[in-house]
Enzyme design. Structure first.
Site, PDB file in Angstrom:
ATOM      1  N   ASP A  27     -11.982 -21.366   4.473  1.00  0.00           N
ATOM      2  CA  ASP A  27     -12.243 -20.147   3.705  1.00  0.00           C
ATOM      3  C   ASP A  27     -13.007 -20.449   2.418  1.00  0.00           C
ATOM      4  O   ASP A  27     -12.832 -21.519   1.821  1.00  0.00           O
ATOM      5  CB  ASP A  27     -10.899 -19.460   3.383  1.00  0.00           C
ATOM      6  CG  ASP A  27     -11.088 -18.020   2.958  1.00  0.00           C
ATOM      7  OD1 ASP A  27     -12.139 -17.428   3.266  1.00  0.00           O
ATOM      8  OD2 ASP A  27     -10.169 -17.471   2.311  1.00  0.00           O
ATOM      9  N   ASN A  75     -12.509 -10.498  11.561  1.00  0.00           N
ATOM     10  CA  ASN A  75     -13.814 -10.640  10.905  1.00  0.00           C
ATOM     11  C   ASN A  75     -14.885  -9.688  11.464  1.00  0.00           C
ATOM     12  O   ASN A  75     -15.933  -9.495  10.839  1.00  0.00           O
ATOM     13  CB  ASN A  75     -14.314 -12.089  10.943  1.00  0.00           C
ATOM     14  CG  ASN A  75     -13.562 -13.023  10.017  1.00  0.00           C
ATOM     15  OD1 ASN A  75     -13.383 -14.199  10.298  1.00  0.00           O
ATOM     16  ND2 ASN A  75     -13.106 -12.524   8.862  1.00  0.00           N
TER      17      ASN A  75
HETATM   18  C1  IPE Z   1      -9.773 -16.324   7.538  1.00  0.00           C
HETATM   19  O1  IPE Z   1     -10.550 -16.047   6.422  1.00  0.00           O
HETATM   20  C2  IPE Z   1     -10.654 -16.440   8.749  1.00  0.00           C
HETATM   21  C3  IPE Z   1     -11.546 -17.587   8.770  1.00  0.00           C
HETATM   22  C4  IPE Z   1     -11.609 -18.566   7.916  1.00  0.00           C
HETATM   23  C5  IPE Z   1     -12.416 -17.639   9.920  1.00  0.00           C
HETATM   24  P1  IPE Z   1     -10.749 -14.572   5.892  1.00  0.00           P
HETATM   25  O2  IPE Z   1     -11.598 -14.676   4.682  1.00  0.00           O
HETATM   26  O3  IPE Z   1     -11.253 -13.673   6.964  1.00  0.00           O
HETATM   27  O4  IPE Z   1      -9.266 -14.151   5.507  1.00  0.00           O
HETATM   28  P2  IPE Z   1      -8.733 -12.944   4.619  1.00  0.00           P
HETATM   29  O5  IPE Z   1      -9.364 -11.697   5.156  1.00  0.00           O
HETATM   30  O6  IPE Z   1      -9.142 -13.193   3.221  1.00  0.00           O
HETATM   31  O7  IPE Z   1      -7.252 -12.975   4.781  1.00  0.00           O
HETATM   32  C1  IPE Z   2     -14.736 -18.114   5.632  1.00  0.00           C
HETATM   33  O1  IPE Z   2     -15.382 -17.831   4.436  1.00  0.00           O
HETATM   34  C2  IPE Z   2     -15.619 -17.980   6.830  1.00  0.00           C
HETATM   35  C3  IPE Z   2     -15.358 -16.788   7.640  1.00  0.00           C
HETATM   36  C4  IPE Z   2     -14.361 -15.974   7.477  1.00  0.00           C
HETATM   37  C5  IPE Z   2     -16.294 -16.521   8.709  1.00  0.00           C
HETATM   38  P1  IPE Z   2     -15.465 -16.366   3.870  1.00  0.00           P
HETATM   39  O2  IPE Z   2     -16.687 -15.719   4.407  1.00  0.00           O
HETATM   40  O3  IPE Z   2     -14.201 -15.623   4.134  1.00  0.00           O
HETATM   41  O4  IPE Z   2     -15.618 -16.652   2.331  1.00  0.00           O
HETATM   42  P2  IPE Z   2     -14.971 -15.818   1.145  1.00  0.00           P
HETATM   43  O5  IPE Z   2     -13.488 -15.820   1.337  1.00  0.00           O
HETATM   44  O6  IPE Z   2     -15.555 -14.445   1.191  1.00  0.00           O
HETATM   45  O7  IPE Z   2     -15.391 -16.578  -0.061  1.00  0.00           O
HETATM   46 MG    MG Z   3     -12.473 -15.392   3.067  1.00  0.00          MG
END
Ligand code: IPE
Ligand code: IPE
Ligand code: MG
Length: 254
Positions: A27, A75
Protein backbone atom coordinates in the site's frame (compact mmCIF):
# COMPACT_ATOMS: atom_id res chain seq x y z
CA UNK A 1 26.34 -16.41 37.05
CA UNK A 2 24.50 -19.04 34.96
CA UNK A 3 23.74 -16.82 31.99
CA UNK A 4 20.55 -14.86 31.65
CA UNK A 5 17.97 -17.25 33.06
CA UNK A 6 15.14 -14.75 32.59
CA UNK A 7 15.57 -14.26 28.88
CA UNK A 8 17.27 -17.41 27.62
CA UNK A 9 14.18 -19.67 27.80
CA UNK A 10 12.06 -17.11 25.96
CA UNK A 11 14.68 -16.94 23.22
CA UNK A 12 14.18 -20.66 22.62
CA UNK A 13 10.58 -19.98 21.60
CA UNK A 14 11.40 -17.18 19.24
CA UNK A 15 11.36 -18.08 15.57
CA UNK A 16 15.03 -17.29 14.91
CA UNK A 17 14.53 -18.69 11.44
CA UNK A 18 13.38 -16.45 8.62
CA UNK A 19 9.68 -16.68 7.81
CA UNK A 20 8.99 -19.37 5.22
CA UNK A 21 6.07 -17.38 3.76
CA UNK A 22 5.73 -13.58 3.78
CA UNK A 23 2.56 -11.87 2.58
CA UNK A 24 2.48 -8.14 1.81
CA UNK A 25 -0.26 -5.54 1.39
CA UNK A 26 1.67 -3.27 -0.96
CA UNK A 27 0.00 0.00 0.00
CA UNK A 28 1.01 3.62 -0.57
CA UNK A 29 1.73 3.86 -4.31
CA UNK A 30 -0.79 6.66 -4.84
CA UNK A 31 0.55 8.77 -1.97
CA UNK A 32 4.14 8.21 -3.16
CA UNK A 33 3.16 9.74 -6.52
CA UNK A 34 0.97 12.54 -5.07
CA UNK A 35 3.83 13.70 -2.82
CA UNK A 36 5.82 14.26 -6.01
CA UNK A 37 2.92 15.92 -7.88
CA UNK A 38 2.87 12.94 -10.25
CA UNK A 39 -0.14 10.95 -11.50
CA UNK A 40 -1.02 7.99 -9.27
CA UNK A 41 -0.16 5.53 -12.04
CA UNK A 42 3.49 6.58 -11.77
CA UNK A 43 3.38 5.35 -8.16
CA UNK A 44 1.98 2.02 -9.33
CA UNK A 45 4.80 1.71 -11.90
CA UNK A 46 7.31 2.45 -9.16
CA UNK A 47 5.54 -0.22 -7.08
CA UNK A 48 6.47 -2.85 -9.66
CA UNK A 49 10.17 -1.98 -9.28
CA UNK A 50 9.78 -2.24 -5.52
CA UNK A 51 8.20 -5.69 -5.92
CA UNK A 52 11.08 -6.87 -8.14
CA UNK A 53 13.56 -5.70 -5.48
CA UNK A 54 11.54 -7.37 -2.76
CA UNK A 55 11.42 -10.74 -4.56
CA UNK A 56 15.21 -10.71 -4.88
CA UNK A 57 15.71 -9.64 -1.26
CA UNK A 58 13.32 -12.32 0.03
CA UNK A 59 14.97 -15.05 -2.05
CA UNK A 60 18.43 -13.97 -0.87
CA UNK A 61 17.20 -14.04 2.71
CA UNK A 62 15.89 -17.61 2.45
CA UNK A 63 12.16 -16.81 2.30
CA UNK A 64 10.49 -19.42 0.08
CA UNK A 65 7.06 -17.94 -0.63
CA UNK A 66 6.01 -14.33 -1.19
CA UNK A 67 2.34 -13.43 -1.60
CA UNK A 68 1.47 -9.87 -2.58
CA UNK A 69 -1.81 -7.98 -2.73
CA UNK A 70 -1.82 -6.19 -6.09
CA UNK A 71 -5.52 -5.48 -6.74
CA UNK A 72 -8.38 -6.07 -4.33
CA UNK A 73 -12.02 -6.98 -5.04
CA UNK A 74 -12.80 -3.47 -3.77
CA UNK A 75 -10.29 -1.66 -6.01
CA UNK A 76 -12.85 -1.77 -8.88
CA UNK A 77 -14.45 1.19 -7.06
CA UNK A 78 -11.53 3.46 -7.97
CA UNK A 79 -11.81 5.99 -10.82
CA UNK A 80 -12.13 4.19 -14.17
CA UNK A 81 -8.85 5.55 -15.53
CA UNK A 82 -6.91 4.21 -12.51
CA UNK A 83 -8.55 0.77 -12.86
CA UNK A 84 -7.76 0.67 -16.59
CA UNK A 85 -4.22 1.86 -15.87
CA UNK A 86 -3.71 -0.92 -13.30
CA UNK A 87 -5.04 -3.58 -15.70
CA UNK A 88 -2.76 -2.32 -18.51
CA UNK A 89 0.16 -2.21 -16.11
CA UNK A 90 -0.38 -5.81 -15.05
CA UNK A 91 -0.52 -7.02 -18.66
CA UNK A 92 2.59 -5.02 -19.52
CA UNK A 93 4.57 -6.05 -16.42
CA UNK A 94 3.76 -9.73 -16.87
CA UNK A 95 5.04 -9.64 -20.46
CA UNK A 96 8.17 -7.72 -19.52
CA UNK A 97 9.19 -9.36 -16.23
CA UNK A 98 8.39 -13.06 -16.68
CA UNK A 99 11.58 -13.99 -18.60
CA UNK A 100 13.81 -12.71 -15.76
CA UNK A 101 11.62 -14.23 -13.03
CA UNK A 102 11.71 -17.51 -14.92
CA UNK A 103 15.50 -17.33 -15.25
CA UNK A 104 15.68 -16.76 -11.48
CA UNK A 105 13.66 -19.94 -10.81
CA UNK A 106 10.51 -18.14 -9.62
CA UNK A 107 7.16 -19.89 -9.98
CA UNK A 108 4.28 -17.47 -10.48
CA UNK A 109 0.70 -17.99 -9.36
CA UNK A 110 -2.10 -15.50 -9.89
CA UNK A 111 -4.63 -15.76 -7.13
CA UNK A 112 -8.09 -14.25 -7.32
CA UNK A 113 -11.35 -14.04 -9.20
CA UNK A 114 -10.63 -14.39 -12.93
CA UNK A 115 -14.08 -13.17 -13.94
CA UNK A 116 -14.08 -9.52 -14.93
CA UNK A 117 -10.48 -9.64 -16.18
CA UNK A 118 -9.86 -8.80 -19.84
CA UNK A 119 -8.77 -11.37 -22.42
CA UNK A 120 -5.42 -9.57 -22.61
CA UNK A 121 -4.81 -9.83 -18.85
CA UNK A 122 -6.01 -13.47 -18.75
CA UNK A 123 -3.68 -14.42 -21.61
CA UNK A 124 -0.70 -12.80 -19.81
CA UNK A 125 -1.56 -14.63 -16.58
CA UNK A 126 -1.89 -17.98 -18.36
CA UNK A 127 1.44 -17.48 -20.13
CA UNK A 128 3.25 -16.47 -16.94
CA UNK A 129 1.89 -19.45 -15.03
CA UNK A 130 2.67 -22.02 -17.71
CA UNK A 131 6.16 -20.65 -18.43
CA UNK A 132 7.18 -20.86 -14.77
CA UNK A 133 5.23 -23.96 -13.69
CA UNK A 134 8.29 -26.20 -13.27
CA UNK A 135 10.28 -23.72 -11.18
CA UNK A 136 10.69 -24.61 -7.55
CA UNK A 137 13.21 -22.31 -5.89
CA UNK A 138 10.74 -19.52 -5.01
CA UNK A 139 6.97 -19.06 -5.23
CA UNK A 140 5.47 -15.65 -5.99
CA UNK A 141 1.69 -15.45 -5.54
CA UNK A 142 0.13 -12.31 -6.98
CA UNK A 143 -3.30 -11.66 -5.51
CA UNK A 144 -5.16 -9.87 -8.26
CA UNK A 145 -8.90 -9.23 -8.10
CA UNK A 146 -8.60 -10.99 -4.76
CA UNK A 147 -10.64 -10.65 -1.59
CA UNK A 148 -10.48 -12.79 1.53
CA UNK A 149 -14.29 -13.01 1.59
CA UNK A 150 -14.37 -14.01 -2.08
CA UNK A 151 -11.81 -16.74 -1.31
CA UNK A 152 -13.80 -18.20 1.60
CA UNK A 153 -17.03 -18.05 -0.41
CA UNK A 154 -15.50 -19.67 -3.52
CA UNK A 155 -14.00 -22.47 -1.43
CA UNK A 156 -17.37 -23.16 0.26
CA UNK A 157 -19.18 -23.02 -3.10
CA UNK A 158 -16.67 -25.46 -4.65
CA UNK A 159 -17.18 -27.96 -1.83
CA UNK A 160 -20.97 -27.56 -1.83
CA UNK A 161 -21.15 -28.13 -5.59
CA UNK A 162 -19.31 -31.44 -5.11
CA UNK A 163 -21.53 -32.42 -2.18
CA UNK A 164 -18.51 -32.43 0.15
CA UNK A 165 -18.70 -31.49 3.86
CA UNK A 166 -17.43 -28.07 4.90
CA UNK A 167 -14.70 -28.73 7.46
CA UNK A 168 -11.55 -26.75 8.28
CA UNK A 169 -9.53 -29.35 6.44
CA UNK A 170 -11.68 -29.44 3.30
CA UNK A 171 -11.83 -25.63 3.27
CA UNK A 172 -8.03 -25.42 3.56
CA UNK A 173 -7.75 -27.61 0.49
CA UNK A 174 -10.25 -25.54 -1.50
CA UNK A 175 -8.80 -22.10 -0.69
CA UNK A 176 -6.96 -20.20 -3.42
CA UNK A 177 -3.61 -20.54 -1.61
CA UNK A 178 -3.91 -24.28 -0.95
CA UNK A 179 -0.57 -24.83 -2.72
CA UNK A 180 1.39 -23.07 0.07
CA UNK A 181 1.54 -23.05 3.87
CA UNK A 182 -0.18 -20.14 5.66
CA UNK A 183 1.84 -16.91 5.82
CA UNK A 184 4.14 -16.63 8.84
CA UNK A 185 4.45 -12.88 8.50
CA UNK A 186 2.00 -10.37 7.00
CA UNK A 187 3.47 -6.94 6.26
CA UNK A 188 1.40 -3.88 5.39
CA UNK A 189 3.16 -0.80 4.10
CA UNK A 190 1.69 2.70 3.82
CA UNK A 191 0.92 3.27 7.50
CA UNK A 192 -2.63 1.88 7.66
CA UNK A 193 -3.26 -0.79 10.27
CA UNK A 194 -6.02 -2.85 8.67
CA UNK A 195 -6.37 -6.08 6.69
CA UNK A 196 -8.53 -4.63 3.84
CA UNK A 197 -9.97 -8.05 2.94
CA UNK A 198 -6.57 -9.68 2.35
CA UNK A 199 -5.89 -13.25 3.54
CA UNK A 200 -8.72 -13.48 6.10
CA UNK A 201 -8.64 -17.28 6.40
CA UNK A 202 -4.91 -17.84 5.96
CA UNK A 203 -3.68 -15.13 8.36
CA UNK A 204 -5.41 -16.67 11.39
CA UNK A 205 -2.02 -17.21 13.06
CA UNK A 206 0.28 -14.90 11.12
CA UNK A 207 2.44 -12.30 12.80
CA UNK A 208 1.66 -8.76 11.61
CA UNK A 209 4.10 -5.95 10.87
CA UNK A 210 2.93 -2.47 9.89
CA UNK A 211 5.41 -0.19 8.16
CA UNK A 212 4.96 3.55 7.65
CA UNK A 213 7.02 3.35 4.48
CA UNK A 214 5.07 3.81 1.25
CA UNK A 215 5.36 0.68 -0.91
CA UNK A 216 7.72 2.19 -3.55
CA UNK A 217 10.10 3.12 -0.68
CA UNK A 218 10.03 -0.35 0.92
CA UNK A 219 13.65 -1.42 0.53
CA UNK A 220 15.88 -4.20 1.80
CA UNK A 221 16.46 -2.42 5.13
CA UNK A 222 12.69 -2.19 5.66
CA UNK A 223 12.31 -5.90 4.91
CA UNK A 224 15.12 -6.64 7.35
CA UNK A 225 13.30 -4.60 10.01
CA UNK A 226 10.12 -6.63 9.47
CA UNK A 227 11.98 -9.95 9.62
CA UNK A 228 13.82 -9.02 12.80
CA UNK A 229 10.55 -7.87 14.42
CA UNK A 230 9.10 -11.27 13.47
CA UNK A 231 12.07 -12.98 15.08
CA UNK A 232 11.31 -11.21 18.38
CA UNK A 233 7.78 -12.61 18.52
CA UNK A 234 6.77 -15.65 20.50
CA UNK A 235 4.33 -17.68 18.39
CA UNK A 236 2.23 -19.49 20.93
CA UNK A 237 -0.61 -20.91 18.77
CA UNK A 238 -2.89 -20.95 21.81
CA UNK A 239 -0.38 -22.57 24.17
CA UNK A 240 1.36 -20.98 27.14
CA UNK A 241 4.94 -19.76 27.20
CA UNK A 242 5.81 -22.43 29.75
CA UNK A 243 4.52 -25.18 27.46
CA UNK A 244 6.63 -23.90 24.58
CA UNK A 245 9.68 -23.75 26.81
CA UNK A 246 9.33 -27.33 27.95
CA UNK A 247 8.73 -28.50 24.39
CA UNK A 248 11.87 -26.68 23.23
CA UNK A 249 14.01 -28.20 26.00
CA UNK A 250 12.33 -31.30 27.48
CA UNK A 251 13.57 -32.21 30.97
CA UNK A 252 16.60 -34.49 30.76
CA UNK A 253 16.45 -37.87 32.53
CA UNK A 254 18.80 -38.27 35.47
C1 IPE B 1 -5.29 -2.72 -0.19
O1 IPE B 1 -5.01 -1.37 -0.35
C2 IPE B 1 -5.27 -3.40 -1.52
C3 IPE B 1 -3.97 -3.49 -2.17
C4 IPE B 1 -2.82 -3.14 -1.69
C5 IPE B 1 -4.00 -4.11 -3.47
P1 IPE B 1 -6.15 -0.28 -0.44
O2 IPE B 1 -5.47 1.03 -0.58
O3 IPE B 1 -7.13 -0.62 -1.51
O4 IPE B 1 -6.85 -0.41 0.98
P2 IPE B 1 -7.86 0.57 1.72
O5 IPE B 1 -8.97 0.86 0.76
O6 IPE B 1 -7.12 1.79 2.08
O7 IPE B 1 -8.30 -0.19 2.93
C1 IPE C 1 -1.69 0.21 -3.34
O1 IPE C 1 -1.43 1.57 -3.35
C2 IPE C 1 -1.90 -0.37 -4.70
C3 IPE C 1 -3.29 -0.69 -5.02
C4 IPE C 1 -4.28 -0.65 -4.17
C5 IPE C 1 -3.57 -1.09 -6.38
P1 IPE C 1 -2.59 2.64 -3.33
O2 IPE C 1 -2.98 2.94 -4.72
O3 IPE C 1 -3.70 2.18 -2.45
O4 IPE C 1 -1.84 3.86 -2.68
P2 IPE C 1 -2.46 4.90 -1.64
O5 IPE C 1 -2.94 4.13 -0.45
O6 IPE C 1 -3.56 5.63 -2.34
O7 IPE C 1 -1.30 5.78 -1.33
MG1 MG D 1 -4.11 2.45 -0.47
Amino acid sequence: MKGNVLFAPLALNMPATVPHHIAIVMDGNGRWASKRFLPRIVGHKQGIDSLKRCVKACARRGVKVLTVFAFSSENWSRPADEVTGLMDLLAMAVGREVPQLHADGVRLHFVGDRSGLSVNVLAGIARAESTTQDNSSFILNICFNYGGRWDIAQAAAQLASQGLPLTEDSMNKAMALAHVADPDLVIRTGGEQRISNFLLWQSAYSEFFFSDKLWPDFDQAALEEAISAYQQRERRFGKTSAQLQSEASPPTET
